[in-house]
Design an enzyme around this catalytic site. Sequence first.
Site, PDB file in Angstrom:
ATOM      1  N   LYS A  21       0.599 -41.999  16.310  1.00  0.00           N
ATOM      2  CA  LYS A  21       0.061 -40.652  16.555  1.00  0.00           C
ATOM      3  C   LYS A  21       0.090 -39.801  15.295  1.00  0.00           C
ATOM      4  O   LYS A  21      -0.841 -39.063  15.002  1.00  0.00           O
ATOM      5  CB  LYS A  21       0.941 -39.966  17.616  1.00  0.00           C
ATOM      6  CG  LYS A  21       0.179 -39.537  18.825  1.00  0.00           C
ATOM      7  CD  LYS A  21       1.062 -38.753  19.780  1.00  0.00           C
ATOM      8  CE  LYS A  21       2.281 -39.531  20.175  1.00  0.00           C
ATOM      9  NZ  LYS A  21       3.516 -38.896  20.307  1.00  0.00           N
ATOM     10  N   GLU A  70      11.116 -41.234  -3.837  1.00  0.00           N
ATOM     11  CA  GLU A  70      10.137 -41.823  -2.922  1.00  0.00           C
ATOM     12  C   GLU A  70       9.546 -40.766  -1.990  1.00  0.00           C
ATOM     13  O   GLU A  70       8.426 -40.908  -1.496  1.00  0.00           O
ATOM     14  CB  GLU A  70      10.772 -42.971  -2.111  1.00  0.00           C
ATOM     15  CG  GLU A  70      11.789 -42.563  -1.033  1.00  0.00           C
ATOM     16  CD  GLU A  70      13.221 -42.397  -1.550  1.00  0.00           C
ATOM     17  OE1 GLU A  70      13.394 -42.170  -2.765  1.00  0.00           O
ATOM     18  OE2 GLU A  70      14.157 -42.501  -0.733  1.00  0.00           O
ATOM     19  N   LYS A  75     -16.100 -46.920  30.654  1.00  0.00           N
ATOM     20  CA  LYS A  75     -15.108 -46.772  31.731  1.00  0.00           C
ATOM     21  C   LYS A  75     -14.186 -45.600  31.453  1.00  0.00           C
ATOM     22  O   LYS A  75     -13.912 -44.768  32.319  1.00  0.00           O
ATOM     23  CB  LYS A  75     -14.265 -48.045  31.849  1.00  0.00           C
ATOM     24  CG  LYS A  75     -14.892 -49.082  32.729  1.00  0.00           C
ATOM     25  CD  LYS A  75     -13.805 -50.018  33.218  1.00  0.00           C
ATOM     26  CE  LYS A  75     -14.438 -51.141  34.010  1.00  0.00           C
ATOM     27  NZ  LYS A  75     -13.480 -52.146  34.377  1.00  0.00           N
ATOM     28  N   GLU A  84      11.095 -35.144  28.483  1.00  0.00           N
ATOM     29  CA  GLU A  84      11.423 -34.348  27.294  1.00  0.00           C
ATOM     30  C   GLU A  84      10.266 -33.505  26.776  1.00  0.00           C
ATOM     31  O   GLU A  84      10.480 -32.428  26.231  1.00  0.00           O
ATOM     32  CB  GLU A  84      11.879 -35.259  26.137  1.00  0.00           C
ATOM     33  CG  GLU A  84      13.253 -35.846  26.293  1.00  0.00           C
ATOM     34  CD  GLU A  84      13.247 -37.090  27.161  1.00  0.00           C
ATOM     35  OE1 GLU A  84      12.153 -37.503  27.610  1.00  0.00           O
ATOM     36  OE2 GLU A  84      14.340 -37.639  27.390  1.00  0.00           O
ATOM     37  N   ASP A 103       6.806 -38.258  29.812  1.00  0.00           N
ATOM     38  CA  ASP A 103       8.226 -38.141  29.460  1.00  0.00           C
ATOM     39  C   ASP A 103       8.743 -36.785  29.932  1.00  0.00           C
ATOM     40  O   ASP A 103       8.033 -35.779  29.826  1.00  0.00           O
ATOM     41  CB  ASP A 103       8.429 -38.181  27.931  1.00  0.00           C
ATOM     42  CG  ASP A 103       8.063 -39.513  27.304  1.00  0.00           C
ATOM     43  OD1 ASP A 103       7.866 -40.484  28.069  1.00  0.00           O
ATOM     44  OD2 ASP A 103       7.958 -39.580  26.061  1.00  0.00           O
ATOM     45  N   CYS A 122      19.737 -42.696  -5.335  1.00  0.00           N
ATOM     46  CA  CYS A 122      20.860 -42.137  -4.600  1.00  0.00           C
ATOM     47  C   CYS A 122      22.034 -43.111  -4.602  1.00  0.00           C
ATOM     48  O   CYS A 122      22.687 -43.261  -5.620  1.00  0.00           O
ATOM     49  CB  CYS A 122      20.420 -41.724  -3.201  1.00  0.00           C
ATOM     50  SG  CYS A 122      21.381 -40.336  -2.610  1.00  0.00           S
ATOM     51  N   SER A 174       4.507 -45.604  23.450  1.00  0.00           N
ATOM     52  CA  SER A 174       4.840 -45.004  22.153  1.00  0.00           C
ATOM     53  C   SER A 174       4.446 -45.993  21.059  1.00  0.00           C
ATOM     54  O   SER A 174       4.040 -47.116  21.344  1.00  0.00           O
ATOM     55  CB  SER A 174       6.332 -44.706  22.099  1.00  0.00           C
ATOM     56  OG  SER A 174       7.047 -45.904  22.249  1.00  0.00           O
ATOM     57  N   HIS A 186      15.855 -38.693  -4.336  1.00  0.00           N
ATOM     58  CA  HIS A 186      14.997 -39.605  -3.568  1.00  0.00           C
ATOM     59  C   HIS A 186      13.545 -39.384  -3.994  1.00  0.00           C
ATOM     60  O   HIS A 186      12.779 -38.727  -3.277  1.00  0.00           O
ATOM     61  CB  HIS A 186      15.145 -39.331  -2.070  1.00  0.00           C
ATOM     62  CG  HIS A 186      16.435 -39.810  -1.505  1.00  0.00           C
ATOM     63  ND1 HIS A 186      16.639 -41.119  -1.138  1.00  0.00           N
ATOM     64  CD2 HIS A 186      17.589 -39.168  -1.274  1.00  0.00           C
ATOM     65  CE1 HIS A 186      17.873 -41.258  -0.685  1.00  0.00           C
ATOM     66  NE2 HIS A 186      18.472 -40.086  -0.750  1.00  0.00           N
TER      67      HIS A 186
END
Length: 598
Positions: free
Chosen positions: A47, A548, A254, A180, A178, A417, A43, A546
């Site tokens: 991704k 951002e 390879k 899950e 995984d 906030c 992980s 927020h």
Amino acid sequence: MTTPNALSSIANVSDDTEFYTPMPAGYKPGKTKYVGVFGTVMSGLGKGIFASSLAKMIKDKGLTVAPIKLEGYLNLDSGTLNPYRHGEVFVLDDGMECDMDLGTYERMLDQDMSRLNFITSGQIFTTVLEKERRGGYLGRDVQMIPHVTGEVKARLRELAVATDADVVFVEIGGTVGDVENAYYIEALRELAFEEGPGSACFVALTYIIHPPALGEQKSKAAQLGIKQLIECGIQPHIIACRAINPITNKVREKVALYSNVPFDRVFSMHDCESIYVIPEMVRDAGLDTAVVDILGIADRVHPEAEAKAVATWNAYLAALRSAEDAVTIGIAGKYTSVRDSYASIIKALEHSGTKAGVRVEFDWIEAGELEQGGTAKRLENLHGLIVPGGFGLRGMEGKIECVKFARKTGLPYLGMCLGFQMAVVEYARNVCGMAGANSTEVEPDSPHPVIDILPEQKQIEGLGGNMRLGGQDVILTPGSLAAKLYNNAPEIRLRFRHRYEVDPRYIKQLEAAGLTFSGRAPDFPIMQVLELPTAVHPYFIATQAHPELTSRPLRPDPFFLGLVTAAIKHRQAERRASSKPTAQRSAERDVHGKPAPR
Ligand code: GLN
């Protein structure tokens, strides 16, 4: 040309068919193509960053894209996840609390996401179980295949219908192997089969290990990871190899040989200076054209739109790379050891720095450590300060100390906030003379509970009420700093995630003492932006929202841009001051050239 596919047979389902493929109304087979992005080996490969860069490349070509993240966990959303473990909780305009990858998608694509773009196993199983209780499975035993996978496919196709997407980008959370996410992988296999050849492009992101002791790149783990994906019935069309350095041709050969993927479709995705460089890397490597070829969508590409998008992005990258001078922004938080919990703030500052022509350096301040004193010393080298959002008790007094220092010395301040709430508490205590003023989140028995649970939620929910989530309109006071930042817009939209707010009973008193509430909710007395007049402090502003979350590379959020611009001025004033004799310097030390507020 119509491609032969399995959808026609599925359309004729009878009660005892083995197929289960609910089709959303309005689904047009062949219109939407699918790109599946899988992670192998480990992980943390980035991704989401990779998938969003790829989606951007296709969007830049004038196509409509819709990303979707499939999370393996059973939570219904990310609202209850600890940001220390999982990174920040990203809030969408529709109030969905989701994985921080959705933030990456919004920023990279400059496109708002909705709850349709985010699936968790919890959502899928809830849908399946509710349907089962309603007798929705026609007397059948409900199985992982075809019913649970059928629900996943339905969600992907619903997204396709809702967005009329040319390409849906599916990011499977976790790593191949995984437990899950196994049924998500299976759902994609089924989807590709049903939609027919040329409808799906599978991309395996893998990792090439480079052990320092060996001094060369090793591809065995990558080979095994891809083999595991092939065992699930997914033959990747493209392999992208993450690595520290560009991968060698020997390694590419390879990987190609072991995974039935042509050599020129095995790409190097090595580490680079900024995630915003990745789209360029993807394009230079020809990954975008590979996707277009595999999906047969060359006729949907608009070269002029692409040339324009590429030029705009390149100008942004040039600005990103050319910034030499730096300002230092302090972030006084609680989880400062884990940067992922402030991912959007970091990005918003980067966007603003690029626009203002400076690099932003971060100084992470563990607010709790300031409770024993030493605030002035700790903050003395900053050009700007942020107190970000947060929950719980730890570090609150330290944050209040930070606000006080910024207010009194003219250090540019942006509170978000909790940082807004602490600015109110600080002002109430130290300017209005309300000793012991506090938020009831911290001190339920405060003599001056200036920040309290939302009144409308108190009525609805009793104690503990739910959070106010998602996009809300904010009315700005004409002529205020906030309005100026937003080009005199009378009304803006920001995203919220809070339970507490300014108790309306204290508004008059706070305003009489010089604090201005310059942003309010249209229908309730909810204070959403506060500021000090610019005659008193060069940049002291905070918002219950927020901001951002809605900053984008090409459209930095104005609160952040304002902070960075004020930080540049602060640094210039500091440089001027340091060229003067010491006595004169200390006389001017409070607010630069301006009288400090009480
Ligand atoms: N804990 C505060 C509240 O619930 C602030 C929340 C936040 O900073 N996101 O209102």
